[in-house]
Design a protein around this motif. Sequence first.
Motif, mmCIF file in Angstrom:
data_model
loop_
_atom_site.group_PDB
_atom_site.id
_atom_site.type_symbol
_atom_site.label_atom_id
_atom_site.label_comp_id
_atom_site.label_asym_id
_atom_site.label_seq_id
_atom_site.Cartn_x
_atom_site.Cartn_y
_atom_site.Cartn_z
ATOM 1 N N THR A 21 -12.815 2.960 7.348
ATOM 2 C CA THR A 21 -12.730 1.520 7.246
ATOM 3 C C THR A 21 -12.267 0.929 8.561
ATOM 4 O OG1 THR A 21 -12.071 1.719 4.923
ATOM 5 C CG2 THR A 21 -11.553 -0.325 5.993
ATOM 6 N N CYS A 62 0.795 -1.240 0.000
ATOM 7 C CA CYS A 62 0.000 0.000 0.000
ATOM 8 C C CYS A 62 0.823 1.284 0.000
ATOM 9 C CB CYS A 62 -0.915 -0.022 1.218
ATOM 10 S SG CYS A 62 -2.067 1.358 1.236
ATOM 11 N N TYR A 88 -9.772 -6.419 -6.349
ATOM 12 C CA TYR A 88 -8.744 -5.886 -7.237
ATOM 13 C C TYR A 88 -7.693 -6.955 -7.487
ATOM 14 C CZ TYR A 88 -10.523 -1.928 -4.516
ATOM 15 O OH TYR A 88 -11.323 -1.037 -3.843
ATOM 16 N N ASP A 134 -12.557 -6.064 1.256
ATOM 17 C CA ASP A 134 -11.693 -5.798 0.092
ATOM 18 C C ASP A 134 -10.828 -7.031 -0.120
ATOM 19 O OD1 ASP A 134 -12.574 -3.165 0.210
ATOM 20 O OD2 ASP A 134 -10.678 -2.337 0.901
HETATM 21 N N1 SAM Z 1 -7.295 1.312 4.948
HETATM 22 C C1 SAM Z 1 -8.093 0.345 4.326
HETATM 23 C C2 SAM Z 1 -7.781 -1.037 4.883
HETATM 24 O O1 SAM Z 1 -6.721 -1.271 5.397
HETATM 25 O O2 SAM Z 1 -8.611 -1.893 4.705
HETATM 26 C C3 SAM Z 1 -7.895 0.290 2.840
HETATM 27 C C4 SAM Z 1 -7.563 1.470 2.119
HETATM 28 S S1 SAM Z 1 -7.138 1.275 0.425
HETATM 29 C C5 SAM Z 1 -7.475 2.893 -0.008
HETATM 30 C C6 SAM Z 1 -8.490 0.405 -0.303
HETATM 31 C C7 SAM Z 1 -8.156 -0.946 -0.864
HETATM 32 O O3 SAM Z 1 -7.336 -0.836 -1.997
HETATM 33 C C8 SAM Z 1 -7.376 -1.869 0.046
HETATM 34 O O4 SAM Z 1 -8.155 -2.454 1.026
HETATM 35 C C9 SAM Z 1 -6.835 -2.881 -0.934
HETATM 36 O O5 SAM Z 1 -7.754 -3.936 -1.133
HETATM 37 C C10 SAM Z 1 -6.705 -2.078 -2.227
HETATM 38 N N2 SAM Z 1 -5.300 -1.843 -2.563
HETATM 39 C C11 SAM Z 1 -4.412 -1.101 -1.887
HETATM 40 N N3 SAM Z 1 -3.207 -1.150 -2.492
HETATM 41 C C12 SAM Z 1 -3.345 -1.948 -3.571
HETATM 42 C C13 SAM Z 1 -2.451 -2.399 -4.587
HETATM 43 N N4 SAM Z 1 -1.174 -2.062 -4.581
HETATM 44 N N5 SAM Z 1 -2.938 -3.203 -5.566
HETATM 45 C C14 SAM Z 1 -4.237 -3.565 -5.559
HETATM 46 N N6 SAM Z 1 -5.118 -3.165 -4.630
HETATM 47 C C15 SAM Z 1 -4.682 -2.372 -3.640
#
Ligand code: SAM
Length: 481
Positions: free
Chosen positions: A272, A197, A370, A339
């Motif tokens: 979240t 992330c 995703y 997610d």
């Molecule tokens: N803070 C939240 C949590 O920890 O559940 C998630 C925030 S993020 C904005 C939203 C979602 O994007 C994540 O839960 C993850 O499933 C997805 N995500 C984040 N980084 C990613 C990546 N590099 N590739 C694919 N999906 C990603």
Amino acid sequence: MENPTLDFLKQNKPLDESRQGETLDMKREAKDPNGKKFYIESYGCQMNFSDSEIVASVLMDEGFDLTKNHEEADLILLNTCAIRDNAEQRVRARLKNFTPNKKANPSMQLGILGCMAERLKEKLLEEEKLIDIVCGPDAYRDLPRLVAEAESGRKAVNVFLSREETYADISPVKLTKGGITAFVSIMRGCNNMCSFCVVPFTRGRERSRNAYSIQAECRQLFDEGYREVTLLGQNVDSYSWTNSETEENVSFAQLLELVAQVNPLLRVRFSTSHPKDMVDEVLHTMAKYENICNYIHLPVQSGSTRVLDLMNRTYSREWYMDRIEAINRIIPNCGISSDFITGFCTETEEEHQETLSLMELVKYDFAYMYYYSERPGTLAERKYEDDIPLETKKRRLKEIIDLQQVHSLAKNEPEIGKTLKVLVEKVSRRSDEDFYGRSSENRVVIFPRQNYRIGDYVNVKIERCTSSSLIGHAVGPAEIV
Ligand code: SAM
Ligand code: SF4
Ligand code: F3S
């Protein structure tokens, strides 16, 4: 189809993508107008949409007026997302559309805000010549100065990440006309280091906003006619605010209570929750207040403990299932969503099957899904090889999407015959004759309007369903206890 869920299931795009590129609609006017107009588009998560309202407030206080027509704007702003590569590609493609604006009005300024600005910093100016201003998520108070600098012919950048900024004193003054549902940011940043992330790098350290400023904002929203607030944070369960004078500490469960007490007619949601921090106290508070919705977004990402370990999520499959068990025990019939990321580094076929089997156990109402997109600078990019072929990532994604669709339908079917309390949010996109609302469990409900109004609580008897919505008819106004 009513619920953007289905579009999403078709296109493999997150729910929010139905709002990508949305512009603001304001009822407020500029203070001491300076004759200049700005236009803003928002991308990414709800936090970015909420931030755009802060940006608008900052600019309107400086005399700028908002326009929904970029052709008449003196300042065009894109509030961007960096979470996956395609989120950035979309912004780069959109940028090109503004070349004619610059030609027609060479003094027009173009600014990139948000996570892509923070990730790429000055590099963005080299890569995209059209850009005049680069402003990160903690620098929005500085925007008027950045605009003035750009007007004087210099490119302007502020990507300073703060440890304190929460914009607590900038009331975003909700800007949508006649709105019923609003987002309220309760914290910024993230201290977790999930290895995939980019958010900790683009949003900085976690900080919680003054609990009483949150409560006051929710009260103001209620007074203005809003009937639902969603409290936003990357990890709301780790919300913790200490009053520096009295040393009183407010936890997330206590904050929920403060907001729930604003008025029984104000629904409270949040997003979240992080499985490692979600404590039973929050669930008990939810059970105690009728106006705290019975819905939890609890992202799991993967059903395999080994993959979760590589993702640095700091919980196991067993821990996660224990949290699901607690939700089901304390709040029966609670809506649950998640997610998922498929094809994370080294994920085997068996581990992918573990994700599918976890889905079978939980039976989510809804999910954002995703395939893994490697992000520069993250732990995973530095430590692991992005070794799952794109084809395999996409095939695994399709498998979880297909299964989720089966579960979404299976979760909706038992609602047929029940009467649900629905908050009416808007006229249905499909027919002017119908309303769109949601139940406490976040289920979309469509029903003929009759004499009800937007903002009413209505009891709706469910007659049929699809995987994304319940369809019924109103049987009377709902009582609020
Ligand atoms: N803070 C939240 C949590 O920890 O559940 C998630 C925030 S993020 C904005 C939203 C979602 O994007 C994540 O839960 C993850 O499933 C997805 N995500 C984040 N980084 C990613 C990546 N590099 N590739 C694919 N999906 C990603
Ligand atoms: Fe990203 Fe993890 Fe923080 Fe969520 S909790 S924003 S996935 S680092
Ligand atoms: Fe995107 Fe930043 Fe949100 S990366 S998902 S806009 S926190």
